[in-house]
Design a protein around this motif. Structure first.
Motif, PDB file in Angstrom:
ATOM      1  N   ARG A   1      16.578  90.906  90.241  1.00 38.67           N
ATOM      2  CA  ARG A   1      16.848  90.707  91.663  1.00 38.67           C
ATOM      3  C   ARG A   1      18.239  90.156  91.959  1.00 38.67           C
ATOM      4  O   ARG A   1      18.798  90.446  93.023  1.00 38.67           O
ATOM      5  CB  ARG A   1      15.757  89.836  92.291  1.00 38.67           C
ATOM      6  CG  ARG A   1      15.673  88.413  91.810  1.00 38.67           C
ATOM      7  CD  ARG A   1      14.458  87.692  92.385  1.00 38.67           C
ATOM      8  NE  ARG A   1      13.213  88.282  91.901  1.00 38.67           N
ATOM      9  CZ  ARG A   1      11.994  87.796  92.190  1.00 38.67           C
ATOM     10  NH1 ARG A   1      11.869  86.711  92.961  1.00 38.67           N
ATOM     11  NH2 ARG A   1      10.917  88.364  91.709  1.00 38.67           N
TER      12      ARG A   1
ATOM     13  N   TYR B   1      20.408  93.167  91.986  1.00 39.61           N
ATOM     14  CA  TYR B   1      20.154  93.982  93.168  1.00 39.61           C
ATOM     15  C   TYR B   1      20.784  93.370  94.415  1.00 39.61           C
ATOM     16  O   TYR B   1      21.331  94.075  95.271  1.00 39.61           O
ATOM     17  CB  TYR B   1      18.651  94.161  93.379  1.00 39.61           C
ATOM     18  CG  TYR B   1      17.965  94.970  92.303  1.00 39.61           C
ATOM     19  CD1 TYR B   1      18.553  96.118  91.777  1.00 39.61           C
ATOM     20  CD2 TYR B   1      16.723  94.587  91.808  1.00 39.61           C
ATOM     21  CE1 TYR B   1      17.917  96.858  90.794  1.00 39.61           C
ATOM     22  CE2 TYR B   1      16.082  95.321  90.826  1.00 39.61           C
ATOM     23  CZ  TYR B   1      16.685  96.459  90.321  1.00 39.61           C
ATOM     24  OH  TYR B   1      16.048  97.195  89.348  1.00 39.61           O
TER      25      TYR B   1
ATOM     26  N   PHE C   1      16.353  90.394  98.386  1.00 34.81           N
ATOM     27  CA  PHE C   1      15.420  91.217  97.616  1.00 34.81           C
ATOM     28  C   PHE C   1      14.236  91.648  98.490  1.00 34.81           C
ATOM     29  O   PHE C   1      13.847  92.829  98.503  1.00 34.81           O
ATOM     30  CB  PHE C   1      14.940  90.421  96.407  1.00 34.81           C
ATOM     31  CG  PHE C   1      14.154  91.211  95.403  1.00 34.81           C
ATOM     32  CD1 PHE C   1      14.632  92.400  94.880  1.00 34.81           C
ATOM     33  CD2 PHE C   1      12.919  90.739  94.947  1.00 34.81           C
ATOM     34  CE1 PHE C   1      13.911  93.116  93.928  1.00 34.81           C
ATOM     35  CE2 PHE C   1      12.188  91.441  93.999  1.00 34.81           C
ATOM     36  CZ  PHE C   1      12.683  92.635  93.496  1.00 34.81           C
TER      37      PHE C   1
END
Length: 408
Positions: free
Chosen positions: A147, A150, A206
């Motif tokens: 995460r 991301y 996230f």
């Protein structure tokens, strides 16, 4: 009260009884009502997604589509959601088990109509599409990412788009490049070393990735089938014509499905699923880890920080009825798996939660022999069926595949 043991037939395609060919004469009023209940015309509007205030935001859906097909949302840089959820294959992959960075333990489920699901995954371990979308991103056999990476990727690639929908991106410039409560030992250690105030903005970004993907997936509506055109004519009191007209065999299969074969116990409503979990004695796959299905999913959905009651949900606690009032008896749910929709089922082999059964014919054989479950209690019991009944049921199930209407 009817018990699960009392079901005449339950499961991924229901139990199939020993029934001879049906009379293809006029449908009764009861049969017509059941047919109407299965029609796509009875589907109704999209249900709300209480945990996602952006669920029906067109801009969020456009963003979600970009993310769905973006291979940058993976640790390897070559995997997207569409790797397993292939658009021209009913948003699944025709494999026994999903294959991302590595092979997973379960079958990829199609996405059309998933917005109506109460629970996500075969074991219901997530309670929304947005929470579901996050899970493969950090699974090392699927997207194999984390995460923190991301969040950085979104900030570098989609900052303006993200900000227009969700507001300004938080400052994540000082967070580790790779960190997650899952993933490699190094990534887990990096995550544990972060302060809660450092984890919070990463989790928020996230979560919003998942919310955008859900907004896109809510646009994936089940497609009209021959059965739906047949049902529409029947509901209007007309004789079905053209491709809406059923053959004698298809009509016999439909009558078995809605009648004596008792398939409606589990495969009911316009999506042909009750959205619940059943142990149907499907054998485990040799070599895979033990899979107890919903018995494990119950605890997993309660512990998920992205569930409807979690801090990243947009819902008030009173809006999370499914999670608040779900059945929590894990022992009763051992090796129980979610009833899949039967729309498009004939074009979606293999079958069951890990692709254990290759064909519809073999599925019928499974429900006929009704083997004991590896553990827990199977809800089906053995039956005998005629060759004609088998052929009729399969003929009907083929009418649930999406096809364009033809001229009368």
């Amino acid at each position: 009260m009817r018990t699960a043991r009392g079901h005449a037939a339950i499961g991924a395609l229901c139990g199939f009884l020993a029934l001879s060919a049906c009379d293809s004469g006029a449908l009764s009023e009861d049969e017509r009502a059941k047919i109407a209940s299965l029609s796509i015309d009875a589907l109704g509007p999209l249900p709300p997604s209480p945990g996602n205030r952006y669920a029906d935001d067109p801009q969020a859906a456009d963003f979600g589509r970009l993310l769905f097909f973006d291979e940058g949302l993976s640790g390897t840089g070559n995997i997207s959601c569409a790797t397993c959820h292939v658009p021209d294959q009913q948003f699944q992959d025709a494999r026994p088990r999903g294959l991302g960075a590595d092979e997973t333990d379960r079958r990829t489920m199609p996405l059309a109509g998933a917005a109506w699901n109460i629970w996500q995954f075969w074991d219901g371990r997530r309670d929304s599409l947005w929470a579901q979308a996050l899970t493969p991103l950090e699974d090392q056999r699927e997207h194999a990412g984390n995460r923190a990476a991301y969040a950085r990727y979104v900030a570098e690639t989609y900052a303006d788009t993200y900000s227009e929908i969700f507001g300004a991106l938080p400052d994540i410039s000082e967070i580790p490049e790779n960190a997650s409560p899952f993933g490699s030992e190094t990534e887990r250690a990096q995550w544990s070393a972060m302060e809660l105030e450092e984890q919070e903005p990463v989790n928020r970004v996230f979560a919003n990735i998942g919310k955008a993907i859900e907004a896109f997936e809510r646009t994936l509506i089940p497609t009209e089938t021959r059965f739906d055109r047949f049902a529409r004519a029947i509901a209007a009191g007309k004789e079905p014509t053209g491709d809406a007209a059923f053959s004698d065999l298809e009509l016999e299969g439909l009558r078995l499905f809605i009648g004596k074969a008792n398939c409606l116990e589990c495969h009911n409503g316009p999506r042909f699923t009750d959205d619940h979990f059943h142990n149907t004695g499907v054998p485990p796959v040799a070599g895979l880890p033990e899979d107890l299905g919903r018995a494990v999913g119950i605890a997993a959905v309660q512990a998920d920080p992205f569930n409807c009651l979690g801090r990243y949900s947009d819902a008030g606690p009173d809006a999370c009825d499914a999670l608040r009032f779900m059945k929590r008896d894990a022992a009763a749910m051992e090796r129980a798996y979610k009833t899949p929709s039967l729309r498009g089922v004939a074009g979606r082999p293999p079958y069951m939660h890990a692709g254990q059964i290759a064909t519809l014919e073999a599925v019928i054989d499974h429900y006929s022999s009704a083997p004991a479950a590896a553990s827990g209690q199977s809800e089906i019991r053995g039956v005998v069926f005629t060759d004609r009944g088998r052929q009729a049921l399969i003929a009907f199930l083929n009418t649930l595949d999406a096809t364009p209407a033809s001229d009368p």
